[in-house]
Design a protein around this motif. Structure first.
Motif, mmCIF file in Angstrom:
data_model
loop_
_atom_site.group_PDB
_atom_site.id
_atom_site.type_symbol
_atom_site.label_atom_id
_atom_site.label_comp_id
_atom_site.label_asym_id
_atom_site.label_seq_id
_atom_site.Cartn_x
_atom_site.Cartn_y
_atom_site.Cartn_z
ATOM 1 N N THR B 36 12.422 2.715 30.696
ATOM 2 C CA THR B 36 13.086 3.209 31.771
ATOM 3 C C THR B 36 14.590 3.459 32.260
ATOM 4 O O THR B 36 14.941 4.139 32.813
ATOM 5 C CB THR B 36 12.413 2.471 32.919
ATOM 6 N N ASP B 37 15.126 2.581 31.262
ATOM 7 C CA ASP B 37 16.650 2.793 31.460
ATOM 8 C C ASP B 37 17.441 2.340 30.018
ATOM 9 O O ASP B 37 16.986 1.534 29.503
ATOM 10 C CB ASP B 37 16.992 1.837 32.704
ATOM 11 N N LEU B 65 23.952 -2.857 23.861
ATOM 12 C CA LEU B 65 22.862 -2.081 24.400
ATOM 13 C C LEU B 65 21.605 -2.672 24.963
ATOM 14 O O LEU B 65 21.102 -3.730 24.426
ATOM 15 C CB LEU B 65 22.190 -1.132 23.142
ATOM 16 N N SER B 66 21.350 -2.104 26.124
ATOM 17 C CA SER B 66 20.270 -2.964 26.866
ATOM 18 C C SER B 66 18.960 -1.974 27.323
ATOM 19 O O SER B 66 19.489 -0.743 27.759
ATOM 20 C CB SER B 66 20.900 -3.498 28.359
ATOM 21 N N VAL B 67 17.914 -2.262 26.846
ATOM 22 C CA VAL B 67 17.107 -1.100 26.939
ATOM 23 C C VAL B 67 15.766 -1.630 27.952
ATOM 24 O O VAL B 67 15.392 -2.890 27.628
ATOM 25 C CB VAL B 67 16.107 -0.845 25.697
ATOM 26 N N LYS B 68 15.486 -1.088 29.165
ATOM 27 C CA LYS B 68 14.491 -1.589 30.149
ATOM 28 C C LYS B 68 13.308 -0.850 29.683
ATOM 29 O O LYS B 68 13.170 0.560 29.519
ATOM 30 C CB LYS B 68 15.127 -1.331 31.575
ATOM 31 N N THR B 69 12.156 -1.697 29.717
ATOM 32 C CA THR B 69 10.883 -1.004 29.406
ATOM 33 C C THR B 69 9.905 -1.594 30.539
ATOM 34 O O THR B 69 10.230 -2.412 31.221
ATOM 35 C CB THR B 69 10.491 -1.484 28.249
ATOM 36 N N GLU B 70 9.055 -0.616 30.798
ATOM 37 C CA GLU B 70 7.699 -1.098 31.782
ATOM 38 C C GLU B 70 6.619 -0.790 31.041
ATOM 39 O O GLU B 70 6.478 -0.108 30.147
ATOM 40 C CB GLU B 70 8.006 -0.483 33.158
#
Lengths: 99, 144
Positions: B36-37, B65-70
């Motif tokens: 999501t981001d 690096l930051s990876v948002k998941t849902e």
């Protein structure tokens, strides 16, 4: 210089060497097969972090807690495997206590 | 069965099979996890989100690096593929996660002890091998 000057006159930029790049990472999500971290007891709460080349306790503390000065918290939680806080090794699995 | 019915079956059946076979598969449908981001920056907070977002780094900086998941799933693989402007792959690292439903954040970081060469960089995030997005950034010799 003209076209040929443009084509042949410029020296080619040397190709950078990325062989010594150090990488790492961590996640708030559980690791497959380990189970969700929410099932933990509060006093033993935390995650596991695998040390990569270039890491230090203060770097890990900065990353995990946002404050490099909190490195003793990680050291105390891992006294069984860390003899000298200035010496940690790639591949070591450290327990990271909750902030 | 008359000729008309037979013709409908002969024409219609392969058409139906072809249409079914061409239905697009949904990326990540197996795991139910989606990205999501994606953000890059100079530092990361305790919750793994980027604390200091930037697209311009200095040679001594660490790239975060930051990876948002849902979503949730028993196993999903996040890959960060970092490339330099000449197409050279700088690094490719993977993390296996098993999100449990709420939003999760995964961070990757990259450093180079002797400093980053100036130029343009790109990081591509892949979820189970499928591209989930890219971010471009640059390294300048003078730290911004």
């Amino acid at each position: 210089m003209g076209i040929f000057g443009d084509l042949f006159g410029k020296k080619q930029k040397p190709r950078p060497d990325f062989s010594n790049v150090q990488s790492g990472g961590s996640s708030t999500a559980p690791i497959p097969g380990v189970g969700p971290p929410e099932t933990k007891a509060p006093s033993m709460a935390g995650r596991t972090y695998v040390v990569v080349s270039g890491d230090s306790l203060s770097k890990i503390a900065k990353r995990e807690y946002g404050d490099a000065q909190k490195w003793p918290r990680i050291y105390e939680a891992n006294r069984n495997i860390i003899k000298d806080p200035d010496l940690i090794y790639p591949g070591q699995e450290l327990r990271i206590p909750e902030a | 069965m008359n000729m008309n019915q037979y013709a409908r079956i002969v024409v219609g059946l392969p058409l139906a099979v072809a249409l079914f076979a061409c239905s697009p598969s949904k990326p990540g449908a197996q795991t139910g996890v989606k990205v999501t981001d994606i953000a890059v920056g100079r530092s990361v907070a305790a919750d793994k989100t980027i604390a200091e977002k930037t697209e311009s780094f200095g040679p001594a900086d660490t790239f975060y690096l930051s990876v948002k998941t849902e979503g949730s799933g028993p196993s999903a693989t996040l890959t960060a593929r970092w490339t330099y402007e000449d197409g050279q792959v700088v690094d490719e690292s993977r993390q296996n996660i098993a999100p449990t439903g709420s939003a999760a954040v995964t961070e990757f970081h990259l450093s180079k002890p002797d400093g980053w060469p100036a130029g343009g960089y790109k990081v591509e995030v892949l979820l189970d091998g499928a591209s989930a997005g890219t971010r471009d950034f640059k390294v300048t010799s003078a730290t911004s």
